[in-house]
Design a protein around this motif. Structure first.
Motif, mmCIF file in Angstrom:
data_model
loop_
_atom_site.group_PDB
_atom_site.id
_atom_site.type_symbol
_atom_site.label_atom_id
_atom_site.label_comp_id
_atom_site.label_asym_id
_atom_site.label_seq_id
_atom_site.Cartn_x
_atom_site.Cartn_y
_atom_site.Cartn_z
ATOM 1 N N UNK A 2 -58.912 -3.029 -2.407
ATOM 2 C CA UNK A 2 -58.520 -2.664 -1.053
ATOM 3 C C UNK A 2 -58.809 -3.814 -0.096
ATOM 4 N N UNK A 3 -57.984 -3.913 0.928
ATOM 5 C CA UNK A 3 -58.141 -4.996 1.900
ATOM 6 C C UNK A 3 -59.503 -4.881 2.560
ATOM 7 N N UNK A 4 -60.204 -5.978 2.649
ATOM 8 C CA UNK A 4 -61.494 -5.996 3.321
ATOM 9 C C UNK A 4 -62.649 -5.631 2.426
ATOM 10 N N UNK A 9 -62.101 -13.188 0.082
ATOM 11 C CA UNK A 9 -60.851 -12.925 -0.612
ATOM 12 C C UNK A 9 -59.694 -13.030 0.385
ATOM 13 N N UNK A 10 -58.513 -13.350 -0.133
ATOM 14 C CA UNK A 10 -57.329 -13.358 0.735
ATOM 15 C C UNK A 10 -57.057 -11.906 1.128
ATOM 16 N N UNK A 11 -57.377 -11.521 2.319
ATOM 17 C CA UNK A 11 -57.247 -10.124 2.720
ATOM 18 C C UNK A 11 -57.347 -10.050 4.226
ATOM 19 N N UNK A 12 -57.145 -8.823 4.721
ATOM 20 C CA UNK A 12 -57.291 -8.597 6.160
ATOM 21 C C UNK A 12 -58.642 -7.998 6.476
ATOM 22 N N UNK A 47 -63.618 -1.647 5.886
ATOM 23 C CA UNK A 47 -62.289 -1.636 5.263
ATOM 24 C C UNK A 47 -61.283 -1.263 6.341
ATOM 25 N N UNK A 48 -60.211 -2.074 6.464
ATOM 26 C CA UNK A 48 -59.262 -1.777 7.532
ATOM 27 C C UNK A 48 -57.931 -1.252 7.003
ATOM 28 N N UNK A 49 -57.850 -0.971 5.703
ATOM 29 C CA UNK A 49 -56.602 -0.384 5.175
ATOM 30 C C UNK A 49 -56.847 1.003 4.578
ATOM 31 N N UNK A 87 -60.123 2.726 15.282
ATOM 32 C CA UNK A 87 -59.362 3.443 14.244
ATOM 33 C C UNK A 87 -59.392 4.921 14.603
ATOM 34 N N UNK A 88 -58.220 5.557 14.498
ATOM 35 C CA UNK A 88 -58.097 6.939 14.956
ATOM 36 C C UNK A 88 -59.030 7.899 14.219
ATOM 37 N N UNK A 89 -59.344 7.558 12.976
ATOM 38 C CA UNK A 89 -60.219 8.474 12.201
ATOM 39 C C UNK A 89 -61.688 8.039 12.216
ATOM 40 N N UNK A 90 -61.980 6.925 12.892
ATOM 41 C CA UNK A 90 -63.337 6.416 13.058
ATOM 42 C C UNK A 90 -63.949 5.973 11.724
#
Length: 760
Positions: A2-4, A9-12, A47-49, A87-90
């Motif tokens: 998962x990203x982050x 790593x190459x990620x967001x 984690x942002x995804x 993030x809407x879900x916190x």
């Protein structure tokens, strides 16, 4: 991945590092790998995804970092609220309700009041399942506050990477993460930035004692332990083990050693005491000597010493008067003594006497001398004698003799053999007068209740010791047709009861009978249902007849006479289908038996004469008469004028399938069908033909051609028929063929004028 999920790593994924120089923000990586710089600080990750349940979020954090974030102060909350994106879900944080207590899962520490940051009205534990916590990041209201949530909801994972090393604080304290750094909370007894220093206590130097110390962190420092002991014969005043405490003081005062004391000794009665003391009166090393006055002897050690245990060697001695052997009263006698200095000692005097029934032989008194011996010899008491006893017949005698066989005090007990009871006293005793108490007893056989023969049975008894007494045996038997239920014999026991239960004679049973199918059963029972003597009569329902015995009887062998009867349906004669017909039967109780029904029918061209069905009755006869199939008749045919008739009859004159052939005399022509057949409808297939003269045929044609009939007939026959008729006039043979009737001039069984004229 998962990203982050990991830095570099190459990620967001986003990572913040809190170090001594402020916040280091690692944004979107532009290359495949980046180098992570360790700055010795606590780093935050998220984690942002992906969105996760609380358990999944923690697994994510533990896999790639240390754990879900553990917030310890308001400063951290402010930093996170400012740094993290909305993030809407916190975000999930690392606190959860365990055993009803909010606990930081990474450190297993309970949430303190100082660290709480709940939103207004939270936690409310709505629906009783909100056991995990989210943090509001950049929320319009109550931003940075906490809210309890169900653990199965999906949110962002907020992780941290610990800055504490695996073995921080010199392993003498707890590493506490702080924003941008950490601090060591030292365990008691240690201090310094890394808890590298240890607390010191004053050096111990006691005198007159032995000391053994252990120093885990240096001489006389924290947790140093000193064990203090004393020399043999001396005891410690104070605790034996001292430990250096975190307060830089010893756990107790230094002890001292003093000589062990023994209890103060006193002079024994009728004796003297002489002591010497080395370390104090009656203390360790003191020695005391004992002696007695004339006429007494020292009992115990002559001297005693105070030992290292604070006890005296030996037991306390005493001065005791010289003893004579202990005297006892003669058997069945009495002793009465007076003692000056103790029981049976010098100066004691004892007087003797005998109990009732005994006489004294020897001195009446004796005295204990200074030599420890008694004056005179020991007296004795002799018992008075009674007559010798013997056991009763069938009995036994058991005697106890205290003072000689059958003498005063002797007791004799009487008993009887098994099955006998003692009549008289159970025991007798020899009295002071030389006589026995009571009369001589006897043994009598035990009685059982009188038995009687069972109903329908017999009783045969043998008696050894009297009618129906112990040892009596009774045999039982039954009359013919009955069997004994219970023991075949009973014996009178020593308890006055008979062995076994009372037997009875029970009628022999036969198998239970049942009524035959379509029949009835009527039984009479003499001794019980279906037992010996029972008789059963059989009968059958209407339409059935009994085969077998009309009655059966239960014999003494438990079997029935005769065989099992049956009810068989009454039979009627076997029916057969009538000639040219069919038979269809239904049978209730067997082929052509009572209740059977047979239906009759005939083949095509035949008609049933008689009843359509017949039934087998209770008398074994069929209802109605036997039917028959009769061929259908057609009208009787006669030969045409100037012609002949030849018929063949298969089933009777002019009946179904009869065939008749017609012919005409010379000079006449046959007008109509040559052959007629009787059909199943009772009609002939065609109208009978006629014989007409040859000349009359043409005239008939011409006559009809001028009439209305010519409109139909002449159109069909004018050309062809006239030509044939002209030719027939010239050729007679051809004329006969022309006038011969054909099948296409009309349908079978139909004779119209037009067809008839056409034949002409």
């Amino acid at each position: 991945m998962d990203v982050g999920t990991a830095v570099g790593l190459r990620s967001a994924g986003r990572t913040w590092t809190l170090g001594s120089r402020g916040i280091c923000y690692l944004g979107i990586a532009a290359i495949a790998w980046v180098t992570r710089v360790e700055v010795g600080a606590w780093t935050y990750h998220y984690s942002d995804q992906g969105d996760y349940t609380w358990e999944q979020a923690r697994n994510y954090c533990q896999t790639f970092f240390t754990d879900l974030v553990a917030i310890q102060n308001k400063q951290e909350i402010e930093f996170l609220n400012e740094s993290l994106p909305f993030h809407g879900r916190y975000y999930w944080i690392g606190i959860r309700k365990l055993g009803g207590i909010w606990t930081w899962v990474g450190t297993r520490k309970a949430l303190t009041k100082e660290a709480e940051n709940w939103a207004v009205g939270e936690p409310n534990n709505r629906r009783s399942n909100q056991d995990c916590v989210e943090i509001y990041i950049k929320r319009q209201q109550e931003s940075g506050k906490w809210n309890d949530e169900p653990c199965n909801r999906r949110k962002k994972a907020l992780c941290y990477q610990a800055s504490c090393q695996p073995f921080p604080c010199s392993q003498r304290g707890e590493c506490v993460e702080t924003i941008g750094s950490y601090r060591c909370e030292c365990y008691p007894g240690f201090y310094g930035p890394e808890c590298e220093d240890v607390v010191q206590c004053p050096k111990l130097e006691p005198k007159g004692v032995r000391m053994n110390c252990s120093h885990p962190y240096g001489d006389f420092s924290y947790n140093s332990t000193c064990v203090v002991g004393c020399q043999e014969g001396f005891e410690r005043r104070g605790v034996g083990t001292l430990r250096c405490l975190a307060s830089q003081r010893w756990s107790a005062d230094t002890p001292t050693c003093t000589a062990i004391s023994c209890p103060v000794l006193s002079t024994p009665d009728r004796g003297e005491l002489n002591c010497s003391h080395l370390h104090g009166d009656f203390a360790f090393g003191s020695t005391c000597a004992f002696s007695c006055q004339t006429g007494f002897v020292l009992m115990g050690p002559e001297s005693r010493e105070c030992t290292v245990t604070g006890t005296w060697t030996g037991d306390a001695p005493r001065c005791q008067a010289i003893s004579c052997p202990v005297l006892g009263a003669p058997d069945r006698g009495e002793l009465n003594c007076s003692h000056l200095h103790g029981d049976f000692t010098f100066g004691s005097t004892c007087a003797f006497s005998c109990q009732t029934g005994f006489v004294l032989t020897g001195p009446e008194s004796r005295e204990c001398t200074a030599m420890g011996t008694w004056t005179g010899d020991a007296p004795r008491c002799k018992a008075i004698s009674c007559p010798v006893l013997s056991a009763p017949d069938r009995g036994e005698l058991n005697c106890s003799h205290l003072h000689g066989d059958f003498a005063f005090g002797s007791t004799c007990a009487f008993s009887c053999q098994t099955g006998f009871v003692l009549m008289g006293p159970e025991s007798r005793e020899c009295t002071v007068t030389g006589t026995w108490t009571g009369d001589a007893p006897r043994c009598q056989a035990i009685s059982c209740p009188v038995l009687s023969a069972p109903y329908q049975g017999k009783l045969n008894c043998s008696h050894l010791h009297g009618d129906f007494t112990f040892g009596s045996t009774c045999a039982f038997s039954c009359q013919t047709g009955f069997v004994l239920m219970g023991p075949e014999s009973r014996e009178c026991t020593a308890m006055g009861t008979w062995t076994g239960d009372a037997p009875r004679c029970q009628a022999i049973s036969c198998p239970v009978l049942s009524a035959p199918d379509r029949g009835e059963l009527n039984c009479s029972h003499l001794h019980g249902d279906f037992t010996f003597g029972s008789t059963c009569a059989f009968s059958c329902q209407t339409g059935f007849v009994l085969t077998g015995p009309e009655s059966r009887e239960c014999t003494a062998m438990g079997t029935w006479t005769g065989g099992a009867p049956q009810c068989k349906a009454i039979s009627c004669p076997v029916l057969s289908a009538p000639d040219r017909g069919e038979l269809n039967c239904s049978h209730l109780h067997g082929d052509f038996a009572f209740g059977s029904t047979c239906a009759f029918s005939c083949q095509t061209g035949f008609v049933l004469m008689g009843p359509e069905s017949r039934e087998c009755t209770v008398t074994g006869t069929w209802t109605g008469d036997a039917p028959r199939c009769q061929a259908i008749s057609c009208p009787v045919l006669e030969a045409p004028s100037r012609g002949q008739l030849s018929c063949s009859h298969v089933h009777g004159n002019f009946t179904y399938n009869s065939t008749c052939t017609f012919s005409c005399e010379e000079g006449f022509v046959q007008m109509g069908a040559e052959v007629l057949q009787c059909a199943a409808t009772g009609n002939w297939t065609r109208r009978p033909p006629v014989c007409a003269e040859d000349g009359a045929v043409l005239k008939q044609v011409l006559a009809y051609s001028s009439g209305t009939a010519l409109g139909v007939a002449s159109l069909v026959l004018s050309g062809t028929l006239i030509a044939l008729l002209v030719k027939r006039l010239s050729d007679r043979e051809e004329k006969k063929k022309l006038l011969n009737p054909t099948s296409d001039l009309g349908s079978p069984g139909t004779f119209t004028n037009a067809a008839y004229n056409a034949n002409l």
